[in-house]
Write an enzyme that holds these catalytic residues in place. Structure first.
Site, PDB file in Angstrom:
ATOM      1  N   HIS A 110       0.031  -7.781  -7.232  1.00 29.00           N
ATOM      2  CA  HIS A 110       0.065  -9.227  -6.952  1.00 29.00           C
ATOM      3  C   HIS A 110       0.671  -9.929  -8.171  1.00 29.00           C
ATOM      4  CE1 HIS A 110      -1.337 -13.122  -5.494  1.00 29.00           C
ATOM      5  NE2 HIS A 110      -1.965 -13.325  -6.634  1.00 29.00           N
ATOM      6  N   HIS A 152     -10.591 -14.950  -2.510  1.00 28.56           N
ATOM      7  CA  HIS A 152     -10.250 -15.941  -1.476  1.00 28.56           C
ATOM      8  C   HIS A 152     -10.960 -15.673  -0.159  1.00 28.56           C
ATOM      9  CE1 HIS A 152      -6.839 -18.118  -3.395  1.00 28.56           C
ATOM     10  NE2 HIS A 152      -6.651 -16.972  -4.036  1.00 28.56           N
ATOM     11  N   ASP A 181      -7.170 -11.293  -6.700  1.00 28.87           N
ATOM     12  CA  ASP A 181      -6.229 -11.292  -5.573  1.00 28.87           C
ATOM     13  C   ASP A 181      -5.595  -9.911  -5.361  1.00 28.87           C
ATOM     14  OD1 ASP A 181      -6.823 -13.950  -5.389  1.00 28.87           O
ATOM     15  OD2 ASP A 181      -4.825 -14.681  -5.904  1.00 28.87           O
ATOM     16  N   ASP A 220      -4.777 -20.970  -9.682  1.00 26.09           N
ATOM     17  CA  ASP A 220      -6.001 -21.169  -8.898  1.00 26.09           C
ATOM     18  C   ASP A 220      -7.138 -20.247  -9.346  1.00 26.09           C
ATOM     19  OD1 ASP A 220      -4.344 -19.098  -7.684  1.00 26.09           O
ATOM     20  OD2 ASP A 220      -5.742 -19.093  -5.995  1.00 26.09           O
ATOM     21  N   HIS A 221      -6.917 -19.517 -10.454  1.00 25.30           N
ATOM     22  CA  HIS A 221      -7.975 -18.674 -11.034  1.00 25.30           C
ATOM     23  C   HIS A 221      -8.318 -19.071 -12.466  1.00 25.30           C
ATOM     24  CE1 HIS A 221      -7.892 -15.774  -7.624  1.00 25.30           C
ATOM     25  NE2 HIS A 221      -6.725 -16.406  -7.463  1.00 25.30           N
ATOM     26  N   HIS A 225      -6.516 -12.729 -13.351  1.00 24.17           N
ATOM     27  CA  HIS A 225      -5.059 -12.833 -13.489  1.00 24.17           C
ATOM     28  C   HIS A 225      -4.637 -14.259 -13.786  1.00 24.17           C
ATOM     29  CE1 HIS A 225      -5.526 -13.881  -9.248  1.00 24.17           C
ATOM     30  NE2 HIS A 225      -4.254 -14.191  -9.150  1.00 24.17           N
ATOM     31  N   HIS A 276      -2.738 -16.619 -12.381  1.00 25.07           N
ATOM     32  CA  HIS A 276      -2.403 -17.695 -11.431  1.00 25.07           C
ATOM     33  C   HIS A 276      -3.318 -18.914 -11.607  1.00 25.07           C
ATOM     34  CE1 HIS A 276      -0.028 -14.972  -8.449  1.00 25.07           C
ATOM     35  NE2 HIS A 276       0.722 -15.482  -9.397  1.00 25.07           N
TER      36      HIS A 276
HETATM   37 FE    FE Z   1      -5.416 -16.726  -5.847  1.00 28.28          FE
HETATM   38 ZN    ZN Z   2      -3.235 -15.046  -7.391  1.00 28.80          ZN
END
Ligand code: FE
Ligand code: ZN
Length: 239
Positions: free
Chosen positions: A114, A169, A131, A60-61, A56, A58
């Site tokens: 999400h 995570h 996530d 942090d990915h 996805h 975001h």
């Molecule tokens: Fe994340």
């Molecule tokens: Zn995420």
């Protein structure tokens, strides 16, 4: 499945994964929180990176991708419906599409909730959930609706119970504390929490986890209706 899967801790609490097909030597990375730990793992194994699978949009990915592309030249794979928010894709996939990592057959599952157009990558015996589904938890519902997230989790729940769940995570200990408030009398959950505390005290990842164990202990996966899921998810948001 004749493969090796490495769990790579990144940033504060993210995981990336390397999926390596032993037959062809093909290697795929799932998500790129940062490049350095991934490059170190590749060098240590002597693997060349062929593909990056993105769950996805975001940061942090995906934010490690530019640094990774400075050193490697993999094909980038992600959701066709999210091309506007993802890095430039070489292979754009939709729900149900099949693809391969060497000899390993993968299938795309839309797990929106999400984020909209969040996807999971399912292989024989392993699913990479980003996530959407976590160990004893699930992602916050930022973009989708509660019924949408419930449906997405139910798709994952329908995979073979011996599937290993590779989630994005290390939130398991916090999730465990919350889960116990929902199902205080769940004996399987009580046993699992002891295992989780032991693993985390030793600095060992609790990811991946076995889907059958999630089905027995994860309240978000066990919620039978969208309504009961929404109640649990809302309670977790302020836990
Ligand atoms: Fe994340
Ligand atoms: Zn995420």
């Amino acid at each position: 499945m004749n493969c090796e899967i490495l769990t790579i801790p990144c940033l504060a609490d993210n995981y990336a994964f390397l999926l390596h097909c032993n037959t062809t030597g093909t290697t795929a990375l799932i998500d790129v929180p940062e490049a350095a730990p991934v490059l170190a793992a590749l060098a240590q194994k002597g693997w060349a990176l062929d593909m990056v699978l993105l769950t996805h949009h975001h940061w942090d990915h995906i934010d490690g991708l530019p640094d990774l592309l400075a050193e490697t030249s993999p094909k980038i794979v992600g959701a066709a419906k999210d091309v506007d928010r993802l890095p430039k894709l070489d292979i754009a996939l939709n729900e149900g599409d099949e693809f391969t990592v060497g000899d390993l057959k993968g299938r795309v599952i839309d797990v929106s909730g999400h984020t909209i157009n969040h996807i999971a990558f399912a292989f024989e015996g392993a699913v990479f959930t980003g996530d959407s589904l976590f160990s004893l938890g699930c992602g916050r519902v930022f973009e989708g609706t509660m019924p949408m997230m419930h449906e997405s989790l139910q798709k994952l729940a329908a995979l073979p119970p011996d599937t290993m769940v590779y989630s994005g995570h290390e939130y398991t200990l916090e999730n465990a504390k919350f889960s116990l408030t929902i199902e205080p009398d769940n004996a399987a959950l009580q046993v699992r929490i002891k295992d989780i505390k032991r693993l985390r005290a030793a600095g060992i990842p609790t990811v991946p986890s076995l889907l059958s164990l999630e089905l027995a202990t994860n309240p978000f996966l066990r919620a039978q209706s969208a309504e009961s899921f929404a109640k649990i998810r809302t309670a977790k948001d302020s836990f």
